[in-house]
Write an enzyme that holds these catalytic residues in place. Structure first.
Site, mmCIF file in Angstrom:
data_model
loop_
_atom_site.group_PDB
_atom_site.id
_atom_site.type_symbol
_atom_site.label_atom_id
_atom_site.label_comp_id
_atom_site.label_asym_id
_atom_site.label_seq_id
_atom_site.Cartn_x
_atom_site.Cartn_y
_atom_site.Cartn_z
ATOM 1 N N ARG A 121 20.989 65.572 22.348
ATOM 2 C CA ARG A 121 19.559 66.163 22.451
ATOM 3 C C ARG A 121 19.169 67.075 21.537
ATOM 4 O O ARG A 121 18.288 68.017 21.830
ATOM 5 C CB ARG A 121 19.245 66.329 23.827
ATOM 6 N N LYS A 143 10.273 68.448 9.128
ATOM 7 C CA LYS A 143 10.093 67.373 9.329
ATOM 8 C C LYS A 143 11.455 66.833 8.692
ATOM 9 O O LYS A 143 12.170 67.138 7.785
ATOM 10 C CB LYS A 143 9.176 66.867 8.251
ATOM 11 N N GLU A 185 6.068 69.302 -7.304
ATOM 12 C CA GLU A 185 5.491 69.928 -6.012
ATOM 13 C C GLU A 185 5.161 71.517 -6.188
ATOM 14 O O GLU A 185 4.428 72.201 -5.538
ATOM 15 C CB GLU A 185 6.562 69.816 -4.919
ATOM 16 N N LYS A 227 4.558 77.268 1.743
ATOM 17 C CA LYS A 227 4.763 76.158 2.655
ATOM 18 C C LYS A 227 4.935 76.834 4.366
ATOM 19 O O LYS A 227 4.251 76.185 5.276
ATOM 20 C CB LYS A 227 6.004 75.373 2.430
ATOM 21 N N GLU A 237 1.122 68.848 11.914
ATOM 22 C CA GLU A 237 0.208 68.258 11.125
ATOM 23 C C GLU A 237 -1.114 67.650 11.699
ATOM 24 O O GLU A 237 -1.264 66.553 11.860
ATOM 25 C CB GLU A 237 1.008 67.075 10.458
ATOM 26 N N ARG A 241 -1.902 71.150 7.545
ATOM 27 C CA ARG A 241 -0.762 70.641 7.175
ATOM 28 C C ARG A 241 -0.985 69.640 6.045
ATOM 29 O O ARG A 241 -0.359 69.402 5.112
ATOM 30 C CB ARG A 241 0.308 70.425 7.836
ATOM 31 N N ASN A 245 -0.364 67.363 1.243
ATOM 32 C CA ASN A 245 -0.435 66.070 0.597
ATOM 33 C C ASN A 245 -1.318 65.879 -0.580
ATOM 34 O O ASN A 245 -1.820 64.689 -0.958
ATOM 35 C CB ASN A 245 -0.757 64.939 1.777
ATOM 36 N N HIS A 248 -0.854 63.046 -2.969
ATOM 37 C CA HIS A 248 0.013 61.954 -2.499
ATOM 38 C C HIS A 248 -0.525 60.687 -2.019
ATOM 39 O O HIS A 248 0.380 59.806 -1.986
ATOM 40 C CB HIS A 248 0.924 62.639 -1.181
ATOM 41 N N HIS A 252 1.962 57.980 -3.336
ATOM 42 C CA HIS A 252 2.875 57.100 -2.520
ATOM 43 C C HIS A 252 2.333 55.922 -2.922
ATOM 44 O O HIS A 252 3.080 54.992 -2.925
ATOM 45 C CB HIS A 252 2.209 57.286 -1.205
ATOM 46 N N HIS A 265 9.970 60.546 -6.702
ATOM 47 C CA HIS A 265 8.602 61.068 -5.927
ATOM 48 C C HIS A 265 7.710 61.995 -6.814
ATOM 49 O O HIS A 265 6.419 61.918 -6.886
ATOM 50 C CB HIS A 265 8.901 61.596 -4.730
HETATM 51 N N1 LIG Z 1 11.203 66.459 5.199
HETATM 52 C C1 LIG Z 1 10.122 66.666 4.310
HETATM 53 O O1 LIG Z 1 9.265 67.477 4.706
HETATM 54 C C2 LIG Z 1 10.227 65.975 2.972
HETATM 55 C C3 LIG Z 1 9.238 66.518 1.972
HETATM 56 C C4 LIG Z 1 9.301 66.080 0.804
HETATM 57 C C5 LIG Z 1 10.224 65.054 0.578
HETATM 58 N N2 LIG Z 1 11.406 64.352 1.685
HETATM 59 C C6 LIG Z 1 12.168 63.552 1.182
HETATM 60 O O2 LIG Z 1 13.190 63.997 0.255
HETATM 61 C C7 LIG Z 1 13.906 62.836 -0.080
HETATM 62 C C8 LIG Z 1 13.977 63.439 -1.910
HETATM 63 O O3 LIG Z 1 14.530 64.491 -2.088
HETATM 64 P P1 LIG Z 1 15.317 64.963 -3.418
HETATM 65 O O4 LIG Z 1 14.314 64.690 -4.437
HETATM 66 O O5 LIG Z 1 15.836 66.043 -3.112
HETATM 67 O O6 LIG Z 1 16.274 63.650 -3.486
HETATM 68 P P2 LIG Z 1 17.894 63.409 -3.250
HETATM 69 O O7 LIG Z 1 18.350 64.332 -2.188
HETATM 70 O O8 LIG Z 1 18.416 62.026 -3.571
HETATM 71 O O9 LIG Z 1 18.573 64.224 -4.566
HETATM 72 C C9 LIG Z 1 18.304 63.635 -5.848
HETATM 73 C C10 LIG Z 1 19.463 63.448 -6.602
HETATM 74 O O10 LIG Z 1 20.056 64.471 -7.023
HETATM 75 C C11 LIG Z 1 21.455 64.774 -6.568
HETATM 76 N N3 LIG Z 1 21.852 66.217 -6.670
HETATM 77 C C12 LIG Z 1 21.144 66.970 -5.324
HETATM 78 N N4 LIG Z 1 21.689 68.169 -5.649
HETATM 79 C C13 LIG Z 1 22.344 68.316 -7.077
HETATM 80 C C14 LIG Z 1 22.731 69.381 -7.800
HETATM 81 N N5 LIG Z 1 22.565 70.806 -7.109
HETATM 82 N N6 LIG Z 1 23.198 69.122 -8.785
HETATM 83 C C15 LIG Z 1 23.403 67.619 -9.151
HETATM 84 N N7 LIG Z 1 23.028 66.814 -8.499
HETATM 85 C C16 LIG Z 1 22.384 66.874 -7.441
HETATM 86 C C17 LIG Z 1 21.443 63.926 -5.098
HETATM 87 O O11 LIG Z 1 22.736 63.411 -5.091
HETATM 88 C C18 LIG Z 1 20.629 62.920 -5.717
HETATM 89 O O12 LIG Z 1 21.371 61.974 -6.550
HETATM 90 C C19 LIG Z 1 12.893 61.705 -0.058
HETATM 91 O O13 LIG Z 1 13.812 61.088 0.963
HETATM 92 C C20 LIG Z 1 11.884 62.457 0.680
HETATM 93 O O14 LIG Z 1 11.243 61.412 1.708
HETATM 94 C C21 LIG Z 1 11.049 65.223 2.595
HETATM 95 ZN ZN LIG Z 2 5.741 65.335 -1.738
#
Ligand SMILES: NC(=O)c1ccc[n+]([C@@H]2O[C@H](COP(=O)([O-])OP(=O)(O)OC[C@H]3O[C@@H](n4cnc5c(N)ncnc54)[C@H](O)[C@@H]3O)[C@@H](O)[C@H]2O)c1
Ligand SMILES: [Zn+2]
Length: 377
Positions: A121, A143, A185, A227, A237, A241, A245, A248, A252, A265
């Site tokens: 939990r 999130k 972003e 943020k 949200e 918040r 977006n 987006h 999206h 993205h």
């Molecule tokens: N929770 C939220 O508020 C929120 C907001 C925006 C995005 N997201 C989510 O985040 C995800 C995307 O995140 P991302 O863009 O970081 O992608 P990711 O986590 O897939 O990382 C991108 C790539 O870079 C590699 N990588 C990471 N750090 C590295 C480093 N320092 N050196 C070399 N390689 C590295 C990873 O292994 C991966 O292959 C999506 O699933 C999206 O939905 C969440």
């Molecule tokens: Zn985004």
């Protein structure tokens, strides 16, 4: 090192930003008075580079860490990996006081955060984001969640970390395309909240693209402040918040119709923001000059500002926009800019105006193609 506080009453925490912070992970966790057992959740790419440093730092500070490595990429954000995570946490006998360290990009942060939110939990978790996108966006705000076959982020929770540690050194290893996607972003924060940040990005973009630590640290800290301010006002949200977006709804939809994976993205939302700026100049008074500055900055950051779409795909894009979570009562709602640094949310926009704005980004060129074909034949 810079510290940005996230003010959420009892759930408040700090975001620490600087070089060499991974070596201080153990010491920072010790200050939070967390239990001895912990698990580092990371992916194959990040684990290979940074798991040892994280592990050693925790062990030196007296913790008993275990390591859980998931495959790199979006597919790891699945209930299957959540299940695997639970099983390993149980096998390592993590208990209520134990904690999870999410070491990686947004994928690892969302997955590990969801595991932390639900195991027993809820146990504590610490974010160590290693992509630019994760440092300025996904690691802040609480999130967490995973994807279903039916769509992205359909299962999740609001669950705040106890600490976010942004080690700027980790960004040196990040592939160029991922870095630039994160900049989409960063630029967004300028547009939605801070005209001075936007101007600073215009001036300092070459230094940022070189990943100069001083510039990176200052910009990441400002993005986190923004943020944090937005999330501090509206954690779950219900209003403000939504401004996060910006761009987006269209972004999206682009990700959706082009098959997830074609555009990162950040790339999709760069295009989305350019179109939304155009929409704003027709509806909410953003000047053509500012819409042009927005487009130019994305372009200079090496991000796409247009997309090639035929008529059927354009229709698909509209259908995907209507399916977006932000649609309510059948009307597509947008965050629109009044000027750089100031936006309003919840704006209903008639579809003919959206279509007009899409002309800005969609490179259909059917007539040119037809002419070319005629010429060849
Ligand atoms: N929770 C939220 O508020 C929120 C907001 C925006 C995005 N997201 C989510 O985040 C995800 C995307 O995140 P991302 O863009 O970081 O992608 P990711 O986590 O897939 O990382 C991108 C790539 O870079 C590699 N990588 C990471 N750090 C590295 C480093 N320092 N050196 C070399 N390689 C590295 C990873 O292994 C991966 O292959 C999506 O699933 C999206 O939905 C969440
Ligand atoms: Zn985004």
């Amino acid at each position: 090192m810079r510290t940005v506080p996230v003010q959420l009453g009892k759930r408040s925490y700090a975001i620490k930003i600087g070089g060499g912070l991974l070596a201080h992970l153990g010491g920072e966790c010790a200050r939070l008075k967390l239990g001895a057992r912990c698990a580092i959740i990371t992916d194959t790419n990040v684990g290979r580079r940074f798991a040892k440093a994280a592990f050693n730092s925790l062990a030196t500070a007296g913790f008993s860490p275990s390591l859980i490595v998931v495959p790199a990429g979006e597919t790891a954000k699945s209930l299957k990996m959540v299940q695997m995570g639970y099983d390993l946490l149980a096998a390592h006998r993590l208990e209520r006081k134990s904690f999870i360290v999410a070491l990686g990009g947004g994928v690892v942060g969302d997955l590990a955060g969801f595991v932390a939110a639900t195991y027993l939990r809820g146990i504590a978790f610490v974010q160590v984001p290693t992509t630019l996108l994760a440092q300025v966006d996904s690691s802040v705000g609480g999130k967490v969640g995973v994807n279903l076959k039916a769509g992205k982020n359909l299962v999740g929770a609001f669950y705040q970390p106890r600490l976010v540690l942004c080690d700027l050194d980790t960004l040196a290893a990040l592939p160029e395309r991922e870095f630039r996607a994160g900049l989409a972003e960063v630029i967004k924060y300028g547009i939605i909240y801070d005209a001075r940040l936007f101007a600073r990005l215009e001036r300092g973009l070459p230094r940022l693209l070189k990943r100069e630590p001083k510039m990176l640290g200052a910009v990441i800290a400002r993005c986190c402040e923004i943020k944090a301010a937005v999330v501090g006002e509206d954690e779950t949200e219900s209003g403000l918040r939504a401004i996060l977006n910006f761009g987006h709804t269209i972004g999206h939809a682009i990700e959706n119709i082009s098959g997830y994976g074609k555009y990162l993205h950040g790339e999709a939302i760069a295009i989305g923001q350019v179109a939304t700026a155009k929409l704003s100049s027709g509806l909410t008074g953003l000047s053509e000059e500012e819409a042009g500055r927005i487009r130019d900055l994305f372009k200079r950051a090496g991000l796409p500002t247009g997309i090639k779409l035929g008529a059927p795909q354009r229709r698909k894009l509209f259908a995907a926009m209507r399916l977006d979570k932000k649609v309510s009562g059948g009307e597509i709602k947008f965050v629109l800019a009044r000027k750089i640094g100031r936006v309003i949310w919840g704006q209903r926009v008639p579809e003919n105006l959206i279509s007009h704005a899409l002309d800005e980004i969609v490179n259909t060129a059917p007539r040119v193609l037809a002419r070319d074909r005629n010429r060849k034949s």
